[in-house]
Design a protein around this motif. Structure first.
Motif: not given
Length: 94
Positions: A20-23, A45
């Protein structure tokens, strides 16, 4: 297999991360909990919810807020509820 380490010590590894979101978010069962302590840090968030943070101690040295998770994620983020993500600038992720 995605692996997270700090100074050569494996903190987490899994074939079942959720990105998610590059994590990479790691399933709780893939995290070496014996190295983790709860942090007092919390952030919010707008679509995932309130995040809680972990400190990690390796070789007697503690790194603060190295990882985070959402204990009660909002509906849109239920797929990562309880999963643990790590700050890329504090650990090695391969």
């Amino acid at each position: 297999m995605v692996k997270v380490s700090l100074n050569g010590t494996v903190l987490a590894d899994s074939n079942d991360t959720v990105v998610v979101e590059n994590n990479h978010y790691f399933p709780p069962s893939s995290v070496n909990r014996s190295l983790f302590t709860e942090s007092d840090t919390h952030t919010v968030c707008p679509w995932k919810g309130t995040a809680s943070y972990y400190n990690v101690t390796v070789d007697g040295k503690t790194v603060k807020d190295v990882a985070w998770y959402y204990p009660q994620a909002f509906d849109k983020a239920k797929s990562i509820e309880g999963y643990v993500a790590f700050y890329k600038n504090k650990v090695a992720i391969v």
